[in-house]
Design a protein around this motif. Structure first.
Motif, PDB file in Angstrom:
ATOM      1  N   PHE A 418       0.806  -1.220   0.000  1.00 32.53           N
ATOM      2  CA  PHE A 418       0.000   0.000   0.000  1.00 32.53           C
ATOM      3  C   PHE A 418       0.846   1.280   0.000  1.00 32.53           C
ATOM      4  CE2 PHE A 418      -2.723  -3.243   2.022  1.00 32.53           C
ATOM      5  CZ  PHE A 418      -3.796  -3.190   1.149  1.00 32.53           C
ATOM      6  N   GLU A 419       2.176   1.132  -0.209  1.00 30.68           N
ATOM      7  CA  GLU A 419       3.044   2.300  -0.310  1.00 30.68           C
ATOM      8  C   GLU A 419       3.024   2.833  -1.746  1.00 30.68           C
ATOM      9  OE1 GLU A 419       4.629   3.823   2.132  1.00 30.68           O
ATOM     10  OE2 GLU A 419       3.819   2.403   3.599  1.00 30.68           O
ATOM     11  N   PRO A 420       3.220   4.146  -1.933  1.00 30.00           N
ATOM     12  CA  PRO A 420       3.249   4.702  -3.295  1.00 30.00           C
ATOM     13  C   PRO A 420       4.391   4.118  -4.114  1.00 30.00           C
ATOM     14  CG  PRO A 420       2.972   6.445  -1.661  1.00 30.00           C
ATOM     15  CD  PRO A 420       3.295   5.208  -0.901  1.00 30.00           C
ATOM     16  N   PHE A 421       4.133   3.933  -5.402  1.00 31.74           N
ATOM     17  CA  PHE A 421       5.125   3.471  -6.384  1.00 31.74           C
ATOM     18  C   PHE A 421       5.586   2.043  -6.142  1.00 31.74           C
ATOM     19  CE2 PHE A 421       5.829   8.108  -5.852  1.00 31.74           C
ATOM     20  CZ  PHE A 421       5.327   8.521  -7.072  1.00 31.74           C
ATOM     21  N   VAL A 422       4.831   1.264  -5.379  1.00 38.87           N
ATOM     22  CA  VAL A 422       5.143  -0.155  -5.190  1.00 38.87           C
ATOM     23  C   VAL A 422       4.194  -0.957  -6.065  1.00 38.87           C
ATOM     24  CG1 VAL A 422       5.213  -2.070  -3.557  1.00 38.87           C
ATOM     25  CG2 VAL A 422       5.971   0.209  -2.842  1.00 38.87           C
ATOM     26  N   THR A 423       4.735  -1.658  -7.056  1.00 41.40           N
ATOM     27  CA  THR A 423       3.909  -2.426  -7.978  1.00 41.40           C
ATOM     28  C   THR A 423       4.736  -3.532  -8.607  1.00 41.40           C
ATOM     29  OG1 THR A 423       2.514  -2.305  -9.949  1.00 41.40           O
ATOM     30  CG2 THR A 423       4.443  -0.872  -9.884  1.00 41.40           C
ATOM     31  N   SER A 424       4.055  -4.606  -9.015  1.00 44.69           N
ATOM     32  CA  SER A 424       4.716  -5.692  -9.751  1.00 44.69           C
ATOM     33  C   SER A 424       4.407  -5.634 -11.244  1.00 44.69           C
ATOM     34  CB  SER A 424       4.273  -7.060  -9.175  1.00 44.69           C
ATOM     35  OG  SER A 424       2.862  -7.202  -9.292  1.00 44.69           O
ATOM     36  N   LYS A 425       3.601  -4.652 -11.662  1.00 47.26           N
ATOM     37  CA  LYS A 425       3.247  -4.513 -13.076  1.00 47.26           C
ATOM     38  C   LYS A 425       4.315  -3.703 -13.801  1.00 47.26           C
ATOM     39  CE  LYS A 425      -1.717  -4.470 -12.002  1.00 47.26           C
ATOM     40  NZ  LYS A 425      -2.968  -3.669 -12.090  1.00 47.26           N
ATOM     41  N   PRO A 426       4.820  -4.203 -14.914  1.00 40.62           N
ATOM     42  CA  PRO A 426       5.851  -3.447 -15.641  1.00 40.62           C
ATOM     43  C   PRO A 426       5.365  -2.070 -16.075  1.00 40.62           C
ATOM     44  CG  PRO A 426       5.708  -5.705 -16.449  1.00 40.62           C
ATOM     45  CD  PRO A 426       4.537  -5.497 -15.540  1.00 40.62           C
ATOM     46  N   GLU A 427       4.067  -1.974 -16.416  1.00 39.47           N
ATOM     47  CA  GLU A 427       3.546  -0.694 -16.894  1.00 39.47           C
ATOM     48  C   GLU A 427       2.884   0.116 -15.795  1.00 39.47           C
ATOM     49  OE1 GLU A 427       0.154  -3.486 -16.768  1.00 39.47           O
ATOM     50  OE2 GLU A 427       2.280  -3.583 -17.324  1.00 39.47           O
ATOM     51  N   GLY A 428       2.828  -0.430 -14.567  1.00 39.31           N
ATOM     52  CA  GLY A 428       2.127   0.247 -13.480  1.00 39.31           C
ATOM     53  C   GLY A 428       2.987   1.281 -12.778  1.00 39.31           C
ATOM     54  N   MET A 429       2.306   2.239 -12.123  1.00 36.21           N
ATOM     55  CA  MET A 429       3.001   3.271 -11.348  1.00 36.21           C
ATOM     56  C   MET A 429       2.915   3.006  -9.852  1.00 36.21           C
ATOM     57  SD  MET A 429       2.063   6.830 -13.288  1.00 36.21           S
ATOM     58  CE  MET A 429       3.121   7.701 -12.149  1.00 36.21           C
ATOM     59  N   GLY A 430       2.063   2.089  -9.394  1.00 33.56           N
ATOM     60  CA  GLY A 430       1.967   1.768  -7.986  1.00 33.56           C
ATOM     61  C   GLY A 430       1.258   2.828  -7.170  1.00 33.56           C
ATOM     62  N   LEU A 431       0.265   3.491  -7.767  1.00 28.81           N
ATOM     63  CA  LEU A 431      -0.443   4.562  -7.058  1.00 28.81           C
ATOM     64  C   LEU A 431      -1.851   4.158  -6.632  1.00 28.81           C
ATOM     65  CD1 LEU A 431       0.590   7.639  -9.246  1.00 28.81           C
ATOM     66  CD2 LEU A 431       1.599   6.867  -7.099  1.00 28.81           C
ATOM     67  N   GLY A 432      -2.441   3.160  -7.297  1.00 23.22           N
ATOM     68  CA  GLY A 432      -3.837   2.809  -7.030  1.00 23.22           C
ATOM     69  C   GLY A 432      -4.069   2.375  -5.596  1.00 23.22           C
ATOM     70  N   LEU A 433      -3.334   1.376  -5.134  1.00 21.84           N
ATOM     71  CA  LEU A 433      -3.539   0.865  -3.779  1.00 21.84           C
ATOM     72  C   LEU A 433      -3.113   1.864  -2.716  1.00 21.84           C
ATOM     73  CD1 LEU A 433      -2.511  -2.887  -4.182  1.00 21.84           C
ATOM     74  CD2 LEU A 433      -4.807  -1.916  -3.983  1.00 21.84           C
ATOM     75  N   SER A 434      -2.145   2.726  -3.029  1.00 22.29           N
ATOM     76  CA  SER A 434      -1.773   3.772  -2.067  1.00 22.29           C
ATOM     77  C   SER A 434      -2.918   4.756  -1.887  1.00 22.29           C
ATOM     78  CB  SER A 434      -0.504   4.497  -2.518  1.00 22.29           C
ATOM     79  OG  SER A 434      -0.741   5.255  -3.692  1.00 22.29           O
ATOM     80  N   VAL A 435      -3.672   5.026  -2.967  1.00 21.83           N
ATOM     81  CA  VAL A 435      -4.858   5.880  -2.863  1.00 21.83           C
ATOM     82  C   VAL A 435      -5.916   5.218  -1.990  1.00 21.83           C
ATOM     83  CG1 VAL A 435      -6.768   6.888  -4.171  1.00 21.83           C
ATOM     84  CG2 VAL A 435      -4.430   7.069  -5.044  1.00 21.83           C
ATOM     85  N   VAL A 436      -6.104   3.916  -2.183  1.00 19.28           N
ATOM     86  CA  VAL A 436      -7.065   3.183  -1.356  1.00 19.28           C
ATOM     87  C   VAL A 436      -6.670   3.252   0.118  1.00 19.28           C
ATOM     88  CG1 VAL A 436      -8.108   0.926  -0.923  1.00 19.28           C
ATOM     89  CG2 VAL A 436      -7.608   1.634  -3.270  1.00 19.28           C
ATOM     90  N   HIS A 437      -5.375   3.060   0.398  1.00 24.08           N
ATOM     91  CA  HIS A 437      -4.901   3.081   1.785  1.00 24.08           C
ATOM     92  C   HIS A 437      -5.075   4.455   2.416  1.00 24.08           C
ATOM     93  CE1 HIS A 437      -1.713   3.173   4.965  1.00 24.08           C
ATOM     94  NE2 HIS A 437      -2.303   2.023   5.249  1.00 24.08           N
ATOM     95  N   ARG A 438      -4.731   5.491   1.678  1.00 23.82           N
ATOM     96  CA  ARG A 438      -4.886   6.851   2.202  1.00 23.82           C
ATOM     97  C   ARG A 438      -6.368   7.176   2.428  1.00 23.82           C
ATOM     98  NH1 ARG A 438      -0.594  10.409   1.645  1.00 23.82           N
ATOM     99  NH2 ARG A 438      -2.034  12.147   1.279  1.00 23.82           N
ATOM    100  N   THR A 439      -7.226   6.699   1.548  1.00 23.94           N
ATOM    101  CA  THR A 439      -8.661   6.919   1.730  1.00 23.94           C
ATOM    102  C   THR A 439      -9.163   6.224   2.995  1.00 23.94           C
ATOM    103  OG1 THR A 439      -8.975   7.106  -0.670  1.00 23.94           O
ATOM    104  CG2 THR A 439     -10.927   6.624   0.673  1.00 23.94           C
ATOM    105  N   ALA A 440      -8.730   4.981   3.199  1.00 16.34           N
ATOM    106  CA  ALA A 440      -9.143   4.253   4.396  1.00 16.34           C
ATOM    107  C   ALA A 440      -8.675   4.977   5.657  1.00 16.34           C
ATOM    108  CB  ALA A 440      -8.583   2.825   4.354  1.00 16.34           C
ATOM    109  N   GLU A 441      -7.447   5.454   5.664  1.00 16.32           N
ATOM    110  CA  GLU A 441      -6.950   6.193   6.828  1.00 16.32           C
ATOM    111  C   GLU A 441      -7.738   7.479   7.040  1.00 16.32           C
ATOM    112  OE1 GLU A 441      -2.791   6.779   6.128  1.00 16.32           O
ATOM    113  OE2 GLU A 441      -2.237   4.942   7.236  1.00 16.32           O
ATOM    114  N   ARG A 442      -8.045   8.162   5.948  1.00 18.39           N
ATOM    115  CA  ARG A 442      -8.794   9.410   6.058  1.00 18.39           C
ATOM    116  C   ARG A 442     -10.200   9.164   6.616  1.00 18.39           C
ATOM    117  NH1 ARG A 442     -11.290  12.521   1.199  1.00 18.39           N
ATOM    118  NH2 ARG A 442     -12.077  14.402   2.188  1.00 18.39           N
TER     119      ARG A 442
END
Length: 473
Positions: A418-442
């Protein structure tokens, strides 16, 4: 100034051995002194016994008798007449006769040490000389008026030497045992300290994962635990710093992308609306979906620009069913295109549920479902209400469960998923799940994932609020 290196073994072992050696020497010297005193007392006792036996004897003290007495008492005996002349002697005096006579005259009843050169050619020997007078010396048939008793000094020196050597041997054996035990213990101690040193060096190089504590409850064990604790805190701090750097980078990227997307989205929306007006197809579902997607994207861009400027968008409470239907409608074209089999489940009692910020919740859930439909051809989405428990203080929650039959999360990134820029997808930026995590915390909720059988399951919990945006009990 750099201090010269000295091993801890030497710094511990040398003072102990030096102290033990000094103590052994002192004990040896004291034993030698006590042995000398014991030898003197032994000499006095022997002399007293000889004096009591010979002084008032009635047998003649001739040469034969003196030889027998000297052999029995392990001494040398010299008989003198009243004129200080030697009458009988168990040793051949030769030229030393005058020395013995003079020594006897000056010594009286005291003991003295003198060297006598034996006439038989042996090496020079030392004796202690004590004298006593016989009873009725002048009237005795043998005319012996006094007896000089010579004790061999070598016997007393051997007694003193045995006493000191025994103490010294005991001390040296103790030193050997003490040094062996001390060397063994210091070697173990130094080994543990070196292990601790290597661990600290790894921590200094940025390795915060290995441990050094050997779980021994002494000072070094506690120090190792403190190092492990420090490494854990540094690891947490290091991750936090990296997270902050990533967030700063995210803000910069968001700012640049938002400015570009705002212009592009504005043009795209105008083009779609003009096309709809020209084609007189305002009721076309595809156009409605496209316009809705553009509106959502414009809302995301607006939020990014607010975040980049340090401001926070106001929460907009919304009914969860409206948000959920928007998600289904917006994702339906992608689902159809990817030919994903979707299974939507809506639990009871969610029709009137309100969440504190509809757009944020919609974005978070959309990210979870979008990841699932790109990972699997079979996706299940469950929307349900979790009742609160007043006894434990648990508030009512809205739970979204998204599961798929995809390959799952790569274990190498599971801890930082859930950290920014952490992803296993070659084309991914790793921002989606970090947005989900920040939303849950908020929202004051939480997001989690697990692997159950062949399914990957994500759960998003957020508190339920009332129409005014306040949390319900």
């Amino acid at each position: 100034m750099q201090l010269s290196y000295r091993s801890l073994r030497l710094r511990l072992l040398v003072p102990i051995l030096a102290t033990a050696m000094l103590a052994a020497l002192l004990v040896s010297a004291a034993s030698y002194f006590l042995g000398n005193r014991w030898a003197d007392e032994q000499l006095r006792d022997r002399f007293t016994g000889i004096q009591k036996t010979i002084a008032d004897s009635r047998f003649p003290l001739n040469g034969r008798v003196l030889d027998l007495l000297a052999e029995l008492t392990r001494t040398e005996l010299i008989a003198f007449d009243e004129n200080e002349k030697i009458r009988y002697s168990t040793v051949g005096m030769g030229s030393e006769q005058e020395q013995v006579v003079e020594a006897r005259k000056t010594s009286g009843a005291k003991q003295i040490s003198l060297a006598i050169d034996m006439t038989n050619g042996d090496a020079e020997k030392k004796y202690r000389l004590l004298t006593f007078s016989t009873v009725g010396g002048a009237s005795r048939p043998d005319r012996v008026a006094s007896i000089a008793v010579l004790f061999d000094e070598a016997h007393f020196e051997a007694t003193r030497r045995r006493a000191s050597v025994l103490a010294l041997a005991t001390g040296l054996s103790t030193i050997f045992a003490l040094s062996s035990i001390t060397l063994f213990l210091t070697s173990r101690l130094v080994g543990r300290i070196r292990k601790l040193q290597r661990r600290v060096e790894k921590v200094a190089d940025g390795d915060f994962t290995s441990t050094v504590s050997d779980h021994i409850g002494d000072e070094i064990g506690q120090l190792g635990q403190a190092v492990d604790s420090m490494a854990g805190q540094l690891d947490t701090l290091w991750k936090r710093i990296h997270s902050q750097h990533r967030e700063k980078l995210l803000h910069k990227i968001a700012s640049g992308m938002a400015h570009q997307l705002r212009n592009s989205l504005t043009g795209a929306r105008m083009a779609v609306e003009l096309h709809a007006a020209d084609c007189n197809s305002s009721d076309d579902e595809g156009i409605r979906v496209a316009i809705r997607q553009i509106e959502l994207s414009e809302d995301y861009v607006r939020r990014l620009l607010l975040a980049q400027s340090g401001k926070q968008d106001k929460d907009r409470p919304a009914r969860v069913m409206i948000c959920f239907e928007d998600i289904r409608m917006s994702l339906s074209p992608i689902v159809q295109h990817l030919r994903v089999e979707m299974d939507w489940h809506i639990g009871d009692s969610v029709e009137d549920v309100v969440i504190s910020d509809g757009p944020s919740w919609t974005a978070a859930v959309t990210n979870l479902i979008d990841n699932a439909i790109h990972a699997s051809r079979e996706v299940s989405v469950l929307l349900e209400k979790i009742e609160g428990d007043p006894t434990t203080g648990a508030v009512p929650l809205l739970r979204v469960v998204v599961s798929d039959r995809g390959p799952g999360i790569d274990q190498s990134i599971a801890a930082e998923l859930f950290e920014p820029f952490v992803t296993s997808k070659p084309e991914g930026m790793g921002l989606g799940l970090s947005v989900v995590h920040r939303t849950a915390e908020r929202f004051g909720g939480q997001v989690r994932f697990r692997r159950k059988g062949e399914r990957t399951i994500f759960e998003l919990d957020v508190p339920i609020v009332d129409e005014a945006g306040e949390k319900t009990e």
